[in-house]
Enzyme design. Structure first.
Site, PDB file in Angstrom:
ATOM      1  N   ASP A 190       0.848  -1.202   0.000  1.00 35.07           N
ATOM      2  CA  ASP A 190       0.000   0.000   0.000  1.00 35.07           C
ATOM      3  C   ASP A 190       0.878   1.244   0.000  1.00 35.07           C
ATOM      4  O   ASP A 190       1.761   1.389   0.840  1.00 35.07           O
ATOM      5  CB  ASP A 190      -0.883   0.025   1.254  1.00 35.07           C
ATOM      6  CG  ASP A 190      -1.727   1.290   1.303  1.00 35.07           C
ATOM      7  OD1 ASP A 190      -2.712   1.365   0.540  1.00 35.07           O
ATOM      8  OD2 ASP A 190      -1.386   2.212   2.075  1.00 35.07           O
TER       9      ASP A 190
ATOM     10  N   TYR B  88       2.850   9.927  -0.172  1.00 31.90           N
ATOM     11  CA  TYR B  88       3.936   9.363   0.648  1.00 31.90           C
ATOM     12  C   TYR B  88       5.313   9.645   0.023  1.00 31.90           C
ATOM     13  O   TYR B  88       6.326   9.469   0.682  1.00 31.90           O
ATOM     14  CB  TYR B  88       3.778   7.839   0.840  1.00 31.90           C
ATOM     15  CG  TYR B  88       2.491   7.401   1.502  1.00 31.90           C
ATOM     16  CD1 TYR B  88       1.637   8.313   2.115  1.00 31.90           C
ATOM     17  CD2 TYR B  88       2.116   6.063   1.503  1.00 31.90           C
ATOM     18  CE1 TYR B  88       0.445   7.900   2.705  1.00 31.90           C
ATOM     19  CE2 TYR B  88       0.933   5.638   2.102  1.00 31.90           C
ATOM     20  CZ  TYR B  88       0.105   6.563   2.698  1.00 31.90           C
ATOM     21  OH  TYR B  88      -1.071   6.146   3.273  1.00 31.90           O
TER      22      TYR B  88
ATOM     23  N   LYS C  62      -3.023   5.937  -4.035  1.00 35.52           N
ATOM     24  CA  LYS C  62      -4.156   6.829  -3.715  1.00 35.52           C
ATOM     25  C   LYS C  62      -4.085   8.197  -4.393  1.00 35.52           C
ATOM     26  O   LYS C  62      -3.001   8.761  -4.548  1.00 35.52           O
ATOM     27  CB  LYS C  62      -4.236   7.039  -2.200  1.00 35.52           C
ATOM     28  CG  LYS C  62      -4.124   5.750  -1.407  1.00 35.52           C
ATOM     29  CD  LYS C  62      -4.293   5.937   0.083  1.00 35.52           C
ATOM     30  CE  LYS C  62      -3.877   4.683   0.831  1.00 35.52           C
ATOM     31  NZ  LYS C  62      -2.447   4.593   1.129  1.00 35.52           N
TER      32      LYS C  62
ATOM     33  N   HIS D  55      -7.971   9.283  -1.592  1.00 31.38           N
ATOM     34  CA  HIS D  55      -7.284   9.243  -0.295  1.00 31.38           C
ATOM     35  C   HIS D  55      -8.122   9.840   0.840  1.00 31.38           C
ATOM     36  O   HIS D  55      -8.146   9.303   1.944  1.00 31.38           O
ATOM     37  CB  HIS D  55      -5.941   9.982  -0.411  1.00 31.38           C
ATOM     38  CG  HIS D  55      -4.909   9.566   0.578  1.00 31.38           C
ATOM     39  ND1 HIS D  55      -3.560   9.639   0.334  1.00 31.38           N
ATOM     40  CD2 HIS D  55      -5.009   9.079   1.835  1.00 31.38           C
ATOM     41  CE1 HIS D  55      -2.891   9.204   1.383  1.00 31.38           C
ATOM     42  NE2 HIS D  55      -3.748   8.870   2.314  1.00 31.38           N
TER      43      HIS D  55
HETATM   44  N1  LIG Z   1      -5.567   5.975   3.994  1.00 37.97           N
HETATM   45  C1  LIG Z   1      -5.020   6.744   4.910  1.00 37.97           C
HETATM   46  O1  LIG Z   1      -5.403   7.898   5.129  1.00 37.97           O
HETATM   47  C2  LIG Z   1      -3.904   6.167   5.725  1.00 37.97           C
HETATM   48  C3  LIG Z   1      -3.580   6.763   6.958  1.00 37.97           C
HETATM   49  C4  LIG Z   1      -2.561   6.167   7.679  1.00 37.97           C
HETATM   50  C5  LIG Z   1      -1.901   5.063   7.219  1.00 37.97           C
HETATM   51  N2  LIG Z   1      -2.240   4.517   6.013  1.00 37.97           N
HETATM   52  C6  LIG Z   1      -1.559   3.305   5.493  1.00 37.97           C
HETATM   53  O2  LIG Z   1      -1.548   2.339   6.540  1.00 37.97           O
HETATM   54  C7  LIG Z   1      -0.205   1.981   6.835  1.00 37.97           C
HETATM   55  C8  LIG Z   1      -0.060   1.638   8.297  1.00 37.97           C
HETATM   56  O3  LIG Z   1      -0.379   2.742   9.133  1.00 37.97           O
HETATM   57  P1  LIG Z   1       0.722   3.583   9.928  1.00 37.97           P
HETATM   58  O4  LIG Z   1       1.986   3.562   9.189  1.00 37.97           O
HETATM   59  O5  LIG Z   1       0.100   4.893  10.266  1.00 37.97           O
HETATM   60  O6  LIG Z   1       0.841   2.832  11.310  1.00 37.97           O
HETATM   61  P2  LIG Z   1       1.058   1.359  11.885  1.00 37.97           P
HETATM   62  O7  LIG Z   1       1.249   0.377  10.818  1.00 37.97           O
HETATM   63  O8  LIG Z   1      -0.014   1.178  12.883  1.00 37.97           O
HETATM   64  O9  LIG Z   1       2.397   1.547  12.703  1.00 37.97           O
HETATM   65  C9  LIG Z   1       3.633   1.758  12.083  1.00 37.97           C
HETATM   66  C10 LIG Z   1       4.664   2.012  13.166  1.00 37.97           C
HETATM   67  O10 LIG Z   1       4.758   0.854  13.995  1.00 37.97           O
HETATM   68  C11 LIG Z   1       6.097   0.343  13.991  1.00 37.97           C
HETATM   69  N3  LIG Z   1       5.974  -1.115  13.949  1.00 37.97           N
HETATM   70  C12 LIG Z   1       5.630  -1.914  12.915  1.00 37.97           C
HETATM   71  N4  LIG Z   1       5.576  -3.202  13.270  1.00 37.97           N
HETATM   72  C13 LIG Z   1       5.901  -3.237  14.589  1.00 37.97           C
HETATM   73  C14 LIG Z   1       6.019  -4.279  15.536  1.00 37.97           C
HETATM   74  N5  LIG Z   1       5.800  -5.546  15.196  1.00 37.97           N
HETATM   75  N6  LIG Z   1       6.369  -3.957  16.820  1.00 37.97           N
HETATM   76  C15 LIG Z   1       6.583  -2.676  17.164  1.00 37.97           C
HETATM   77  N7  LIG Z   1       6.495  -1.624  16.311  1.00 37.97           N
HETATM   78  C16 LIG Z   1       6.138  -1.908  15.035  1.00 37.97           C
HETATM   79  C17 LIG Z   1       6.747   0.912  12.767  1.00 37.97           C
HETATM   80  O11 LIG Z   1       8.113   1.124  12.967  1.00 37.97           O
HETATM   81  P3  LIG Z   1       9.253   0.284  12.173  1.00 37.97           P
HETATM   82  O12 LIG Z   1       9.191   0.716  10.725  1.00 37.97           O
HETATM   83  O13 LIG Z   1      10.487   0.693  12.852  1.00 37.97           O
HETATM   84  O14 LIG Z   1       8.915  -1.172  12.351  1.00 37.97           O
HETATM   85  C18 LIG Z   1       6.035   2.266  12.613  1.00 37.97           C
HETATM   86  O15 LIG Z   1       6.644   3.248  13.435  1.00 37.97           O
HETATM   87  C19 LIG Z   1       0.583   3.211   6.397  1.00 37.97           C
HETATM   88  O16 LIG Z   1       1.957   2.970   6.307  1.00 37.97           O
HETATM   89  C20 LIG Z   1      -0.103   3.528   5.110  1.00 37.97           C
HETATM   90  O17 LIG Z   1       0.309   2.641   4.087  1.00 37.97           O
HETATM   91  C21 LIG Z   1      -3.240   5.055   5.278  1.00 37.97           C
END
Ligand SMILES: NC(=O)c1ccc[n+]([C@@H]2O[C@H](COP(=O)([O-])OP(=O)(O)OC[C@H]3O[C@@H](n4cnc5c(N)ncnc54)[C@H](OP(=O)(O)O)[C@@H]3O)[C@@H](O)[C@H]2O)c1
Length: 330
Positions: free
Chosen positions: A46, A51, A80, A113
């Protein structure tokens, strides 16, 4: 079971329940991490034009495709249409930028998005007025933008189209005015923000749901808000006592329990990581089941707590299609 367990979209395409999120991953980080993730077996990626890392992702995908290490149909790529380029006349040219960045012939899923639109500066940064409020463009017309999204499917450039951060009412309006139904809704979804009504509605309408920020984003929004002078405490979902207790019972980590809970409810998810240990950990969630009691315990944790509240975009709530205002944050 494997990380490529699939959910069916209404158009016959299938989406792997576990994908790789890429927000906040720099080009260098994502190039390395994506190589590792593909080796491990991740097939669902994704990203988003906003980004800024589609180009780096495209480089890796091209290497794998050219070397014959993977077939295009084995991949599921979503990207997106950004919040500053979602006016109807901008859809095709913006989509083409993503397609070129990713060096692909087609996208599997193209999402709007956000349901709201903002003005940006020439460098792409969100524009603020003299009072420090985001300059919103209130002319957003979902039905007109959706008609342009449908043309991308008709031209064969994307297999599916969907929306992100939309409300039930906004999706209902699209459903009443579309030729091609949305195949997917991507929303913030985790134990503290469960959005059950919205998810149940999507399931009834045969719209798959993808949970973003499934681990609560681990401080990313806190940092973004702080950069903009906004201090807001956000809970660490990995430290919730009930989650830790369930993790111990299964000899798993809190992250694995949070992800397993999401997929057991029939929702796909895209945790972001560029850390090889986390990539492996997040994938290893297909060898255990949560008990009915544990599922209920996790369901009971809902606090309607939105972590991605866009607080750093002061004034965004003035947009008529802003969807986060019915959530309380604390
Ligand atoms: N559509 C939208 O508006 C929207 C909004 C937000 C996000 N997204 C998408 O959803 C994805 C995920 O959301 P997000 O990036 O906000 O947050 P997330 O996946 O909830 O959390 C990511 C964070 O958690 C850490 N992490 C990952 N696996 C881990 C584990 N097993 N143990 C401890 N820490 C861990 C990562 O660091 P490390 O890299 O150091 O592991 C990073 O800092 C995004 O990357 C994006 O692709 C979309």
């Amino acid at each position: 079971m494997s990380c490529n367990e699939l959910l069916s979209l209404h158009n016959g395409l299938q989406i792997p329940v576990l994908g790789l999120g890429t927000w906040q991953a720099s080009d260098v980080e994502i190039e390395t991490a994506l190589e590792i993730a593909l080796e491990m077996g991740y097939r669902h990626i994704d990203t988003a034009l906003r980004y800024g890392n589609e180009g780096a992702i495209g480089k890796v995908l091209k290497r794998w495709l050219d070397a014959g290490k993977i077939k295009r149909e084995e991949l599921f790529i979503s990207t997106k249409l950004p919040l500053n380029l979602n006016r109807p006349h901008e859809v095709e040219t913006t989509f083409q930028k993503s397609l070129a960045n990713l060096q692909l012939d087609y996208i599997d899923l193209y999402l709007i998005h956000t349901p709201f639109t903002v003005f940006t500066n020439e460098d792409g940064s969100v524009k603020f007025d003299k009072e420090g409020l985001v300059e919103v463009d209130s002319t957003t017309d979902h039905v007109a933008t959706w008609a342009e999204m449908e043309k991308l499917v008709e031209k064969g450039w994307t297999k599916s189209i969907g929306v992100s951060n939309f409300s039930k009412e906004q999706i209902q309006r699209l459903l009443k005015n579309c030729k091609i139904r949305p195949a997917n809704l991507q929303i913030e979804h985790h134990v503290y923000l469960q959005q059950r009504d919205l998810i149940d509605f999507c399931k009834a309408e045969d719209i798959t749901v993808t949970a973003c920020s499934p681990l609560g984003s681990k401080g990313n929004y806190v940092k973004l808000n702080a950069k903009n002078g906004i201090q807001r405490r956000v809970p660490d979902l990995l430290e919730i006592p009930e989650v830790k207790e369930i993790a111990v019972a299964h000899n798993k980590t809190s992250a694995q329990v949070l992800l397993r809970w999401i997929i057991e409810t029939g929702v796909s998810t895209i945790p972001k990581s560029t850390n090889p240990e986390h990539l492996r950990e997040n994938m290893n969630i297909f060898d255990f089941d949560l008990t009915a009691e544990e599922m209920d315990k996790l369901l009971s944790l809902d606090r309607n707590f939105r972590i991605c509240d866009l607080a750093m975009f002061r004034g965004i709530e003035r947009h008529p299609e802003f969807t986060f205002k019915n959530q309380y944050t604390k």
